[in-house]
Design an enzyme around this catalytic site. Structure first.
Site: not given
Ligand code: PSU
Ligand code: MN
Length: 307
Positions: A160, A25
């Site tokens: 996390k 990603e």
């Molecule tokens: N959690 C992490 N590192 C990240 C992300 C999430 O520990 O880089 C990023 C990933 O790209 C994940 C996105 O798909 O955040 C999720 O965002 P949201 O919670 O807004 O859906």
């Protein structure tokens, strides 16, 4: 293949010949880590995937094109531009594509574009999930819905504890997404190897993981599979230190009224500031560890199980 998609020639050939490919990603590059460590990490991840016998395909949206496989220059551009690149989830794709814009792909959009390109395995750091307080905010990452619907195997280091891990597992259970622990029966919590929550199945080899994914695909089941790979012991963090930092980051986000797509990047950056960069090193190490496992699973899937 749809007319908005560009698969780079190396990736296209590997997919066509049934050789292992691993998707990566780009939100982790532009929103998840600072420059220049983000670019260095992204390039190292590609190298590790090659060393383990697979072809890397970093995914992003550039000039409105859905890209599977980036050049080092394109990776450098995304890393340098950082937060100024739109964090692109499923709902962002139509307008970004129509307007010829750039987007950094989350787990959601990386899964979508990987699937369009015929790529089955994807490595990242952490996934989005059900946020703490979601009972009132309804903040549930689109990543979970994508795992429920799109047939891509995602290797991560768990989630996390900025998230509510219990509710995240409940959501995945409801939607029929298998949660596998690699060599562990406990869900890893990204910076730490333990969370207090159980995974659905412990599998101990890349071959066992590939076999389970193959069975899922051949039965025609909808949706993906989540493989959680604990951070190597030597890079894992003190749970008290990291949990205190996370609690403080969440309090700050509530006080500052952060919401929507800004929440996850805000929390990640705050945790990094509070822990003074230790968390960044752990984050980089666990991504390397996941890249290696994903390449091994992809190799097993293609070598022993593909036609
Ligand atoms: N959690 C992490 N590192 C990240 C992300 C999430 O520990 O880089 C990023 C990933 O790209 C994940 C996105 O798909 O955040 C999720 O965002 P949201 O919670 O807004 O859906
Ligand atoms: Mn959200």
């Amino acid at each position: 293949m749809n007319r908005y998609l560009d698969v780079n020639p190396e990736v296209e050939q590997a997919v066509r010949e049934g050789r292992p490919v691993v998707a990566l990603e780009s939100t982790i590059i532009s929103h998840g880590m600072p420059y220049p460590q983000n670019v260095e990490t992204a390039l190292n991840v590609e190298r590790i995937i090659r060393e383990n016998g697979a072809v890397p395909a970093t995914i992003a949206i550039l000039g409105g094109r859905l890209k599977a496989g980036l050049t080092p220059e394109e990776i450098e551009y995304l890393g340098k531009t950082g937060q100024a690149v739109t964090k692109a989830s499923r709902r962002d794709l139509p307008v970004l594509v129509a307007q010829g814009k750039d987007g950094a792909t989350t787990v959601t959009t990386t899964m979508m574009i990987a699937h369009m390109a015929g790529i089955k395995i994807f490595a990242t750091g952490g996934i989005g999930g059900v946020h703490r307080g979601a009972e009132t905010t309804m903040d549930i990452s689109a990543d979970l819905e994508e795992l429920a619907n799109t047939p891509v195997l995602v290797v991560c280091a768990g989630a996390k504890s900025i998230l509510d891990l219990g509710l995240t597992l409940e959501y995945l259970e409801t939607h029929g997404v298998p949660v596998i622990g690699y060599g562990t029966s406990e869900l890893p919590a990204f910076y730490t190897r333990k969370s207090g929550f159980s995974v659905d199945y412990r599998l101990d080899t890349p071959a066992e993981i590939a076999a389970a994914f193959k069975a899922q695909r051949e039965m025609g089941l909808k949706g993906g599979m989540l493989v959680t790979n604990p951070i190597p012991e030597e890079y894992s963090m003190d749970p008290d230190v990291i949990n205190r930092a996370i609690d403080e980051a969440i309090e700050d986000s509530v006080r500052e009224g952060i919401h929507g797509k800004a929440t996850t990047p805000y929390l990640l950056a705050k945790v990094k500031d509070i822990t003074g960069g230790d968390s960044l090193d752990s984050n980089i190490r666990l991504v390397y560890n996941n890249a290696r496992l994903a390449a091994q699973v992809a190799s097993e899937y293609c070598g022993k199980w593909s036609k």
